[in-house]
Design a protein around this motif. Structure first.
Motif, PDB file in Angstrom:
ATOM      1  N   GLY A  93      13.114   4.273   1.076  1.00  0.00           N
ATOM      2  CA  GLY A  93      12.781   5.304   0.100  1.00  0.00           C
ATOM      3  C   GLY A  93      11.501   6.007   0.550  1.00  0.00           C
ATOM      4  O   GLY A  93      11.376   6.420   1.703  1.00  0.00           O
ATOM      5  N   SER A  94      10.527   6.071  -0.357  1.00  0.00           N
ATOM      6  CA  SER A  94       9.279   6.760   0.005  1.00  0.00           C
ATOM      7  C   SER A  94       8.291   5.812   0.678  1.00  0.00           C
ATOM      8  O   SER A  94       7.208   6.213   1.069  1.00  0.00           O
ATOM      9  CB  SER A  94       8.640   7.342  -1.262  1.00  0.00           C
ATOM     10  OG  SER A  94       8.336   6.295  -2.152  1.00  0.00           O
ATOM     11  N   VAL A  95       8.646   4.539   0.791  1.00  0.00           N
ATOM     12  CA  VAL A  95       7.723   3.573   1.387  1.00  0.00           C
ATOM     13  C   VAL A  95       7.974   3.489   2.886  1.00  0.00           C
ATOM     14  O   VAL A  95       9.118   3.352   3.328  1.00  0.00           O
ATOM     15  CB  VAL A  95       7.900   2.175   0.747  1.00  0.00           C
ATOM     16  CG1 VAL A  95       6.968   1.174   1.405  1.00  0.00           C
ATOM     17  CG2 VAL A  95       7.639   2.248  -0.744  1.00  0.00           C
ATOM     18  N   VAL A  96       6.921   3.612   3.631  1.00  0.00           N
ATOM     19  CA  VAL A  96       7.026   3.557   5.087  1.00  0.00           C
ATOM     20  C   VAL A  96       6.236   2.345   5.571  1.00  0.00           C
ATOM     21  O   VAL A  96       5.074   2.176   5.208  1.00  0.00           O
ATOM     22  CB  VAL A  96       6.447   4.841   5.721  1.00  0.00           C
ATOM     23  CG1 VAL A  96       6.480   4.735   7.241  1.00  0.00           C
ATOM     24  CG2 VAL A  96       7.217   6.052   5.247  1.00  0.00           C
ATOM     25  N   VAL A  97       6.898   1.504   6.345  1.00  0.00           N
ATOM     26  CA  VAL A  97       6.207   0.330   6.891  1.00  0.00           C
ATOM     27  C   VAL A  97       6.137   0.508   8.394  1.00  0.00           C
ATOM     28  O   VAL A  97       7.170   0.665   9.054  1.00  0.00           O
ATOM     29  CB  VAL A  97       6.957  -0.972   6.552  1.00  0.00           C
ATOM     30  CG1 VAL A  97       6.144  -2.179   7.017  1.00  0.00           C
ATOM     31  CG2 VAL A  97       7.233  -1.054   5.067  1.00  0.00           C
ATOM     32  N   GLU A  98       4.928   0.519   8.902  1.00  0.00           N
ATOM     33  CA  GLU A  98       4.766   0.750  10.331  1.00  0.00           C
ATOM     34  C   GLU A  98       4.209  -0.505  10.976  1.00  0.00           C
ATOM     35  O   GLU A  98       3.309  -1.130  10.439  1.00  0.00           O
ATOM     36  CB  GLU A  98       3.818   1.924  10.559  1.00  0.00           C
ATOM     37  CG  GLU A  98       3.852   2.389  11.975  1.00  0.00           C
ATOM     38  CD  GLU A  98       3.913   3.918  12.065  1.00  0.00           C
ATOM     39  OE1 GLU A  98       3.952   4.387  13.173  1.00  0.00           O
ATOM     40  OE2 GLU A  98       3.912   4.602  11.017  1.00  0.00           O
ATOM     41  N   VAL A  99       4.754  -0.809  12.114  1.00  0.00           N
ATOM     42  CA  VAL A  99       4.398  -2.080  12.751  1.00  0.00           C
ATOM     43  C   VAL A  99       3.018  -2.015  13.376  1.00  0.00           C
ATOM     44  O   VAL A  99       2.700  -1.096  14.105  1.00  0.00           O
ATOM     45  CB  VAL A  99       5.415  -2.420  13.853  1.00  0.00           C
ATOM     46  CG1 VAL A  99       4.986  -3.678  14.595  1.00  0.00           C
ATOM     47  CG2 VAL A  99       6.763  -2.629  13.237  1.00  0.00           C
ATOM     48  N   ARG A 100       2.187  -2.983  13.023  1.00  0.00           N
ATOM     49  CA  ARG A 100       0.917  -3.170  13.705  1.00  0.00           C
ATOM     50  C   ARG A 100       0.904  -4.568  14.353  1.00  0.00           C
ATOM     51  O   ARG A 100      -0.006  -4.911  15.030  1.00  0.00           O
ATOM     52  CB  ARG A 100      -0.238  -3.098  12.697  1.00  0.00           C
ATOM     53  CG  ARG A 100      -0.423  -1.726  12.116  1.00  0.00           C
ATOM     54  CD  ARG A 100      -1.194  -0.869  13.123  1.00  0.00           C
ATOM     55  NE  ARG A 100      -1.541   0.412  12.540  1.00  0.00           N
ATOM     56  CZ  ARG A 100      -0.772   1.465  12.639  1.00  0.00           C
ATOM     57  NH1 ARG A 100       0.379   1.382  13.283  1.00  0.00           N
ATOM     58  NH2 ARG A 100      -1.128   2.597  12.083  1.00  0.00           N
ATOM     59  N   GLY A 101       1.923  -5.361  14.001  1.00  0.00           N
ATOM     60  CA  GLY A 101       1.911  -6.736  14.485  1.00  0.00           C
ATOM     61  C   GLY A 101       3.295  -7.189  14.885  1.00  0.00           C
ATOM     62  O   GLY A 101       4.012  -6.464  15.564  1.00  0.00           O
ATOM     63  N   THR A 102       3.693  -8.304  14.422  1.00  0.00           N
ATOM     64  CA  THR A 102       4.904  -8.869  15.014  1.00  0.00           C
ATOM     65  C   THR A 102       6.051  -9.092  14.031  1.00  0.00           C
ATOM     66  O   THR A 102       7.087  -8.470  14.159  1.00  0.00           O
ATOM     67  CB  THR A 102       4.574 -10.176  15.736  1.00  0.00           C
ATOM     68  OG1 THR A 102       3.876 -11.014  14.843  1.00  0.00           O
ATOM     69  CG2 THR A 102       3.726  -9.907  16.950  1.00  0.00           C
ATOM     70  N   ARG A 103       5.882  -9.960  13.030  1.00  0.00           N
ATOM     71  CA  ARG A 103       7.037 -10.300  12.180  1.00  0.00           C
ATOM     72  C   ARG A 103       6.788  -9.926  10.733  1.00  0.00           C
ATOM     73  O   ARG A 103       5.761 -10.311  10.162  1.00  0.00           O
ATOM     74  CB  ARG A 103       7.282 -11.797  12.232  1.00  0.00           C
ATOM     75  CG  ARG A 103       7.944 -12.238  13.488  1.00  0.00           C
ATOM     76  CD  ARG A 103       8.101 -13.731  13.420  1.00  0.00           C
ATOM     77  NE  ARG A 103       8.630 -14.192  14.674  1.00  0.00           N
ATOM     78  CZ  ARG A 103       9.552 -15.115  14.797  1.00  0.00           C
ATOM     79  NH1 ARG A 103      10.050 -15.696  13.734  1.00  0.00           N
ATOM     80  NH2 ARG A 103       9.980 -15.483  15.977  1.00  0.00           N
ATOM     81  N   PHE A 104       7.696  -9.215  10.159  1.00  0.00           N
ATOM     82  CA  PHE A 104       7.571  -8.881   8.753  1.00  0.00           C
ATOM     83  C   PHE A 104       8.957  -8.665   8.142  1.00  0.00           C
ATOM     84  O   PHE A 104       9.967  -8.577   8.839  1.00  0.00           O
ATOM     85  CB  PHE A 104       6.684  -7.654   8.559  1.00  0.00           C
ATOM     86  CG  PHE A 104       7.228  -6.380   9.145  1.00  0.00           C
ATOM     87  CD1 PHE A 104       7.011  -6.071  10.475  1.00  0.00           C
ATOM     88  CD2 PHE A 104       7.971  -5.491   8.366  1.00  0.00           C
ATOM     89  CE1 PHE A 104       7.519  -4.906  11.012  1.00  0.00           C
ATOM     90  CE2 PHE A 104       8.454  -4.327   8.898  1.00  0.00           C
ATOM     91  CZ  PHE A 104       8.231  -4.026  10.229  1.00  0.00           C
TER      92      PHE A 104
END
Lengths: 200, 392
Positions: free
Chosen positions: B162-173
């Motif tokens: 949706g409007s939430v953006v998760v951008e990788v800065r690390g490894t596992r999420f």
């Protein structure tokens, strides 16, 4: 201005000048003999009678000899020598040295065509003029004395002192204004101004 | 500026054509001295001129030599060895040379090769929006997605829900739809979560739920708060949805009911922090902060530092606000405001930064941070004025 001294070495042959720059004894002696009248005259105009005139002339020659290898002939020799004389004279004008060595103003030669009384009176007035000019800075004093007593143009003075023509004119103007202001407070100078204006 | 020619003429008459001159003997002495010492003086001057010229030439040559041949060595001595500039044009990122093994989910798995792996969970439904070697964007429509980003080689990996953006800065999420919201939980490393202009950083072991359908509403709400609050930053405090739901590990301090003196609680918090028990440390700091005195005051600052370090800027600011509420200017006001200024700027909140900077200058004008704050405020003012000029 037409009475300003014409320096013979202006027409100096490049050959002996080149030899002088290399430090050859005869050429250096010739340089000294040719330029001495000019050096004495400029120092006399700028400083008036001084007991240490000979020392000052020696100083001029020491500086001249040190600077000689750098003289390429781009300017006239009179300008080159004159610049050194002005530098030495300005140093000698500083109060400590000036006051220590200043001789009596009465020794100023004045006009030889005038009678003895007139010469004494002229020397005294000239001493008062110089005393009035003591109150202005060295640069203004040098510019004014070369303009008024030696008859140089502002352009010539500017070349000699390394300043711009505008700055030189301004220096002369401010020294002149200071002299006229001092003359208003000095009865003898005021009288001379009025008198000389009446009998040009 | 008129020069008086008549005065000049009168002065010349007064001085006469003659000038004092040296007697004949003195002239001869001068000439003799020039003749005797002149050659030596002139040669000495020539030698000096040659030496100065040679030195100047050598200096110039050395400068040119240093600037060309030895430039890198000299620079290495002064600034340390040169490192190749990380320019994407000259040196393409490592990811550019590693094509993705797959660009679509197959049986709920997207294999990214050395870059990692994505697995759909809870009946997850996702589309790959962009799949170039250095940029992978996945849209999660339903369910959940486990992401293991191993080695992105300088590339970007992003999950949009949706409007939430998760951008990788690390490894596992993990990104998971929970009703109308999205829950992001991080197992390893660090991720950045964005919703509109808001941004959160989640560290390992943290999770956050973000309402994905209130983007416009939350922005309006934030704007209204900013306008109403004016200079009062306490009222600009973070939105409620920033609470951390990370599980409290067994054996750590509980959130409430901590007992002991502020000193012992702060020491306990430090121990827990060293053991990696962040929540325990938080609780201990909060408990220490309930007390009185400089240690209690410093506990709030320590808590703010902890939150700042793990990227929980809102929580960090909240800790500073609590310190202010309890202790006012206090003994550590300058330190707290300087920290708040830094945190607000890192969180991208310029107005918050301005609030702290102004308070720093106003309340601690002789403090070590006041000058820096003053300069920053001046630059910001200039920036705003230029911006206003540009707008007009």
């Amino acid at each position: 201005m037409d009475e300003a001294i014409a320096l013979p070495v202006v027409r100096a042959e490049p050959s002996w000048l080149a030899r002088a720059r290399r430090g050859e004894r005869d050429a250096l002696e010739r340089l000294a003999r040719e330029t001495l009248p000019y050096v004495q005259r400029l120092l006399g105009r700028l400083l008036g009678p001084r007991a240490d005139l000979e020392d000052l002339v020696q100083n001029v020659y020491v500086e001249l000899l040190r600077a000689l290898p750098g003289f390429r002939g781009d300017s006239r020799l009179s300008t080159f020598v004159g610049g050194i004389v002005v530098r030495v004279a300005r140093r000698a004008m500083r109060p400590t040295a000036f006051e220590r060595h200043r001789a009596s103003w009465d020794a100023e030669p004045g006009d030889p065509a005038a009678g003895p009384d007139e010469r004494v009176s002229a020397a005294r007035r000239l001493a008062r003029v110089r005393a009035a000019l003591d109150r202005v800075g060295e640069r203004k004093r040098v510019a004014f004395l070369l303009w008024a007593l030696e008859g140089m143009s502002p352009e010539q003075i500017a070349e000699l002192t390394g300043a711009s023509v505008a700055a030189t004119r301004s220096r002369i103007f401010y020294a002149q204004r200071a002299l006229l202001a001092a003359a208003r407070e000095d009865p003898e100078l005021a009288e001379w101004l009025v008198e000389s204006e009446r009998n040009p | 500026m008129r020069l008086d020619a008549s005065l000049r003429e009168r002065l010349r008459r007064l001085a006469g054509p003659e000038c004092e001159s040296l007697p004949f003997e003195a002239v001869e002495r001068v000439v003799e001295r020039v003749r005797r010492d002149g050659p030596q003086i002139v040669r000495g001057a020539r030698r000096r001129r040659r030496l100065v010229g040679a030195l100047a030439l050598a200096g110039a040559a050395a400068a040119v030599f240093a600037a060309t041949v030895w430039r890198e060595s000299i620079r290495a001595v002064v600034f340390g060895p040169l490192r190749p500039a990380p320019s994407p044009v000259v040196q393409p990122a490592q990811c550019a040379q590693r094509p993705l093994p797959a660009t679509r989910f197959r049986e709920g798995v997207l294999n990214l090769g050395p870059a990692g792996r994505m697995t759909l969970i809870d009946g997850g439904r996702a589309d790959v929006l962009e799949a170039s070697p250095c940029r992978l964007v996945v849209a999660l429509h339903a369910g959940g997605l486990d992401v293991h980003a191993a080695d992105l080689g300088g590339g970007a990996l992003r999950v949009e829900a949706g409007s939430v953006v998760v951008e990788v800065r690390g490894t596992r999420f993990r990104v998971q739809w929970v009703g109308a919201g999205v829950r992001v939980s991080v197992r390893e490393g660090r991720v950045e979560v964005r919703r509109g202009a808001q941004k959160w950083y989640l560290a390992s072991g943290e999770q956050r739920e973000v309402d994905a359908n209130e983007r416009a509403a939350s922005r309006r709400q934030a704007d209204t708060r900013h306008e109403a609050a004016g200079e009062d930053f306490e009222r600009l405090q973070p939105l409620r949805e920033t609470s951390s739901d990370a599980p409290v590990p067994p054996g750590s301090a509980s959130r409430h009911g901590e007992e002991g003196s502020p000193d012992s609680l702060v020491a306990r918090a430090a121990r827990l922090l060293r053991a990696g028990d962040l929540d325990g440390a938080r609780a201990a700091y909060r408990a220490a902060g309930q007390g009185r005195g400089a240690t209690a005051e410093s506990a709030w600052i320590a808590l703010a530092r902890l939150e700042h370090r793990v990227g929980r800027f809102d929580e960090a600011l909240r800790a500073l606000t609590e310190r202010r509420r309890r202790f006012g200017r206090g003994a550590l006001g300058a330190e707290a405001d300087a920290l708040g200024w830094r945190i607000a700027l890192e969180a991208g909140d310029e107005r918050g930064g301005e609030f702290f900077a102004r308070r720093l200058v106003r309340e601690h004008p002789a403090g070590p941070h006041a000058d820096a704050a003053r300069r920053w405020l001046e630059r910001r003012q200039v920036f705003i004025e230029r911006g206003a000029d540009g707008d007009s």
